[in-house]
Design a protein around this motif. Structure first.
Motif, PDB file in Angstrom:
ATOM      1  N   ARG A 169      -5.401  21.596  12.413  1.00 57.90           N
ATOM      2  CA  ARG A 169      -5.571  21.036  10.852  1.00 57.90           C
ATOM      3  C   ARG A 169      -6.235  19.881  10.763  1.00 57.90           C
ATOM      4  NH1 ARG A 169      -0.570  23.968  10.053  1.00 57.90           N
ATOM      5  NH2 ARG A 169       0.506  21.917   9.926  1.00 57.90           N
ATOM      6  N   TRP A 170      -5.444  18.933  11.516  1.00 56.98           N
ATOM      7  CA  TRP A 170      -5.911  17.439  11.629  1.00 56.98           C
ATOM      8  C   TRP A 170      -7.518  17.413  12.168  1.00 56.98           C
ATOM      9  CZ3 TRP A 170      -7.441  14.470  15.957  1.00 56.98           C
ATOM     10  CH2 TRP A 170      -7.656  12.949  15.511  1.00 56.98           C
ATOM     11  N   ASP A 230      -2.962  13.452   7.202  1.00 52.79           N
ATOM     12  CA  ASP A 230      -1.680  13.343   8.257  1.00 52.79           C
ATOM     13  C   ASP A 230      -1.653  12.274   9.405  1.00 52.79           C
ATOM     14  OD1 ASP A 230       0.349  14.355  10.065  1.00 52.79           O
ATOM     15  OD2 ASP A 230      -0.627  16.156  10.691  1.00 52.79           O
ATOM     16  N   ARG A 250      -0.867  22.161  14.031  1.00 51.76           N
ATOM     17  CA  ARG A 250      -1.010  20.942  13.278  1.00 51.76           C
ATOM     18  C   ARG A 250      -2.254  20.057  13.752  1.00 51.76           C
ATOM     19  NH1 ARG A 250       3.467  16.400  15.192  1.00 51.76           N
ATOM     20  NH2 ARG A 250       2.494  14.488  14.339  1.00 51.76           N
ATOM     21  N   THR A 255       0.075  12.773  12.581  1.00 48.43           N
ATOM     22  CA  THR A 255      -0.757  13.180  13.846  1.00 48.43           C
ATOM     23  C   THR A 255      -1.858  12.260  14.206  1.00 48.43           C
ATOM     24  OG1 THR A 255      -0.264  15.529  13.019  1.00 48.43           O
ATOM     25  CG2 THR A 255      -2.292  15.174  14.113  1.00 48.43           C
TER      26      THR A 255
END
Length: 257
Positions: free
Chosen positions: A234-235, A156, A231, A159
């Motif tokens: 998750r990152w 990602d 987000r 991010t």
């Protein structure tokens, strides 16, 4: 080391000592000290000395007839610095703000500011103080990161970029001070002799989380509304699960008075 997002901020003195003991920390500090060329009998000044990481090295180089002055405004840091240098009579620890150095004008032969200007209110004002207390012919070493260059590898990428933007805009007071060092030094009246840029590389997630504040800064970015919580989580989780890479640029400037 916890891999929990938003883990508590580590003890600052312990944090600084661990960072200095890392391979990247040892490398640039050794190079900075070599370029400073500290000599016996000199007076050396460490502005923002923290827990006294570099004071023993200064003391060894100035010898029994030299003087080492460590200045910091944090009582906890000063207490640790005093403990670490208690057997070194050349070392003097002084509590003060970097904007008002408790040093006689024109008395310092060697001086160092290492990752301090990014935190102070007025970097130019601190350099002016340094110009005041150093004598003609003195050598000064400055080292600061440029956090705009922080890169964290992740699937990602957006991010990762958002994390760097948050770091530079909200976390660090003067995030791009590294690139400005040489210009600020010249504007203060110093003569810039050497400019070096090094790139500390982190391949271990836990070391990077400790040094770069990945978890605690991401948690703050989420709380401040800069990055969506799902987000961001998750990152951060993805970083701890696979091969890891992060880096930034550290700029060192050697100048003379």
């Amino acid at each position: 080391m916890s891999t929990t997002l938003g883990a508590p901020r580590p003890d600052q003195a312990a944090y600084m000592l661990r960072a200095a003991a890392s391979a990247a920390g040892r490398s640039y500090k050794q190079e900075l000290m070599e370029l400073l060329d500290v000599q016996p009998d000199q007076t050396a000044l460490d502005v923002g000395c923290g827990p006294g990481t570099d004071l023993p090295t200064f003391a060894e180089r100035v010898g029994v007839s030299g003087t080492v002055i460590g200045v910091d405004r944090d009582p906890a840091m000063l207490a640790e610095a005093r403990r670490r240098t208690s057997g070194l009579p050349a070392v003097q620890i002084r509590e003060a703000d970097a904007h008002a150095l408790p040093v006689e004008p024109g008395t310092v032969d060697r001086a160092k500011i290492d990752q301090v200007l990014m935190h102070v209110a007025e970097p130019a004002g601190v350099l002016e103080q340094l110009h005041l207390v150093t004598r003609p012919g003195a050598r000064i070493g400055l080292a600061e990161p440029d956090w705009d260059t922080l890169v964290v590898d992740a699937e990602d990428l957006d991010t990762s970029r958002a994390f760097t933007r948050y770091t530079t805009s909200e976390v660090v007071r003067h995030a791009t001070i590294g690139r400005r060092l040489a210009r600020l030094a010249e504007q203060t009246g110093f003569v810039v002799e050497t400019v070096r840029a090094t790139t500390p590389v982190f391949l271990d997630f836990q070391d990077a989380d400790h040094t770069l504040g990945l978890g605690r800064n991401m948690q703050q970015a989420i709380q401040d509304g800069h990055i969506d919580e799902a987000r961001g989580r998750r990152w951060f989780t993805s970083l701890s699960e696979g091969p890891f890479f992060a880096s930034f640029t550290l700029v060192a400037v050697i100048c003379s008075r």
